[in-house]
Write a protein that holds these residues in place. Structure first.
Motif, short mmCIF file in Angstrom:
data_model
loop_
_atom_site.label_atom_id
_atom_site.label_comp_id
_atom_site.label_asym_id
_atom_site.label_seq_id
_atom_site.Cartn_x
_atom_site.Cartn_y
_atom_site.Cartn_z
N UNK A 190 0.81 -1.23 0.00
CA UNK A 190 0.00 0.00 0.00
C UNK A 190 0.84 1.27 0.00
N UNK A 191 1.51 1.51 -1.11
CA UNK A 191 2.23 2.75 -1.37
C UNK A 191 1.91 3.20 -2.78
N UNK A 192 1.91 4.50 -3.05
CA UNK A 192 1.72 4.96 -4.43
C UNK A 192 2.89 4.55 -5.31
N UNK A 193 2.63 4.32 -6.58
CA UNK A 193 3.67 3.82 -7.49
C UNK A 193 4.88 4.74 -7.56
N UNK A 194 4.65 6.06 -7.57
CA UNK A 194 5.78 6.98 -7.71
C UNK A 194 6.75 6.83 -6.54
N UNK A 195 6.20 6.58 -5.36
CA UNK A 195 7.02 6.44 -4.17
C UNK A 195 7.84 5.14 -4.22
#
Length: 444
Positions: free
Chosen positions: A143-148
């Motif tokens: 559960x992290x955004x792709x950019x991160x």
């Protein structure tokens, strides 16, 4: 309070959070103040579930898309949050404990209500998912955004990113720093035991104690007497490694509420001079209260509008200028999982530009032979080493220098090749912190 009502309050809390860009802890605190009838166990459930959902939000939403795809376009916001909460409890293995059928009766979508039995069955199972790339796979699973995730892999590699994302999804331990202006670590430990609080020494900080269970420590007599402050162990380490001397003049540029400011005071044994400045008057008011409670007598608090306010009077004045720079805060995700969804790449770009400006202005306040310390609570190079590299390119009279290792520091890892500290949750068990020491050479 019944479990269905607690989940209803959690749904209300999350609904507020998803409509706001304000910090999670602030909004939760306001929510509890406006719902004073909630007991301590009720608040514990609501806060714990809220943070848990935020930690696993992307995975929960991905599962929801898989379970009831035909309803995604018309799913009401409140219903979506209810279902997301249920999926979170399914991930935690506590699905049946919360009586999902009762909770699903609160759904507003009548079509969904008619399918309660099948939805309960589906939500009680965690489906497998397919990802098109390793970035998406890690992003969904943890559960992290792709950019991160992409940034983490570029800077730390795939294996370290997996460990990093996993560790930042764990709840941080409750650390306190003993205030040596008033007591000793052992004396504080005994006093806490007398109040029924078990503690263990921190692994890295010689002044830290771990509180064994989550609790409101601010009601303890030991806290009211100023014997300790709540402070992450990683945060405690930075002042120790900077090692300010009792006769020095130190400026804490972005002091905020002053956790490190107070530690500097203790390390300097209430001698020398510490100037604590910030543009946020509310934080400085909190610092004033903490200074009084801690018995710190060598701290001067100055509210400023910009760092340039200090330039005329304090040019080349300080032995140490400490820049605890405003940052994305990604190093504190264990404590603030909402940061995952608030911080964007644009945020990082804007913040790194601000960091460079603050560092440039702060450098003018360092005397010849003095030290300029740059620190953040993040783990992205754009906010850390790249800011320092650009500064050094523009300021050749500053050089990287080593940290003081003569203090009573235990097991700390310093990157000797690049002369900086990067603390990471999966390695050090602390929040992520970056710190570097720059020494000013004579400009005469």
């Amino acid at each position: 309070m019944q479990i269905s009502s607690l989940v209803g309050h959690t749904q209300e809390m999350l609904s507020i959070l998803f409509r706001s860009n304000r910090p999670v802890d602030t909004l939760i605190d306001q929510f509890f103040r406006s719902h004073k009838y909630l007991g301590s166990n009720d608040r514990k459930f609501i806060a714990g579930t809220t943070y848990g959902v935020l930690r696993h939000l992307r995975k929960c939403r991905h599962i929801l898309d898989s379970v009831i795809p035909e309803h995604q376009k018309i799913l009401l916001d409140d219903d979506r949050i209810y279902l997301t909460i249920l999926i979170y409890f399914s991930l935690e293995g506590k699905f049946e404990e919360i009586k999902p059928t009762w909770i699903l009766m609160n759904l507003k979508d009548e079509q969904l209500k008619e399918k309660i039995s099948s939805i309960v069955t589906l939500l009680g199972k965690v489906p497998e998912f397919n990802a098109t790339s390793i970035i998406e796979k890690i992003g969904i699973e943890y559960s992290y955004p792709d950019w991160m995730v992409k940034r983490f892999i570029e800077e730390y590699g795939e294996e370290e990113t997996l460990k990093l994302c996993s560790s930042m999804n764990e709840q941080a331990r409750l650390n306190i720093r003993v205030n040596t202006l008033k007591t000793t670590v052992e004396e504080c430990k005994v006093a806490l035991e007398d109040e029924g609080i078990k503690t263990t020494p921190t692994q890295l900080s010689p002044f830290g104690l771990n509180i064994e269970r989550r609790m409101n420590v601010f009601v303890l007599e030991t806290f009211k007497k100023g014997w300790f402050e709540v402070q992450d162990e990683g945060s405690q380490l930075l002042p120790i490694l900077i090692d300010p001397k009792p006769n020095e003049k130190l400026l804490d540029v972005c002091a905020g509420a002053g956790g490190k400011t107070l530690e500097f005071s203790a390390l300097m044994k209430n001698k020398g001079e510490i100037f604590a400045t910030d543009i946020n008057s509310f934080r400085l008011k909190e610092l004033k209260r903490r200074v009084k409670r801690a018995g710190a007598q060598n701290i001067r608090i100055i509210e400023i509008k910009t760092i340039e306010d200090l330039g005329e009077k304090y040019s080349e004045f300080f032995d140490i200028v400490f820049v605890d720079a405003p940052c994305s805060g990604l190093g504190t995700i264990r404590r603030n999982p909402g940061m995952k969804w608030l911080v964007t790449e644009q945020t990082v770009n804007e913040i790194s530009a601000k960091q460079s400006a603050i560092l440039e202005s702060s450098a003018k306040l360092v005397k010849n032979g003095g030290k300029l310390i740059y620190a953040t609570c993040t783990l992205l190079k754009q906010e850390n080493s790249e800011v320092v590299k650009n500064f050094l390119n523009n300021n050749p009279h500053f050089n990287l220098t080593s940290f003081n290792k003569s203090g009573s520091i235990k097991n700390i890892i310093v990157n000797n090749n690049e002369s900086f500290i990067q603390l990471l949750p999966h390695i050090h068990g602390t929040d992520a912190f970056f710190c570097v020491v720059l020494k000013k050479q004579s400009t005469n």
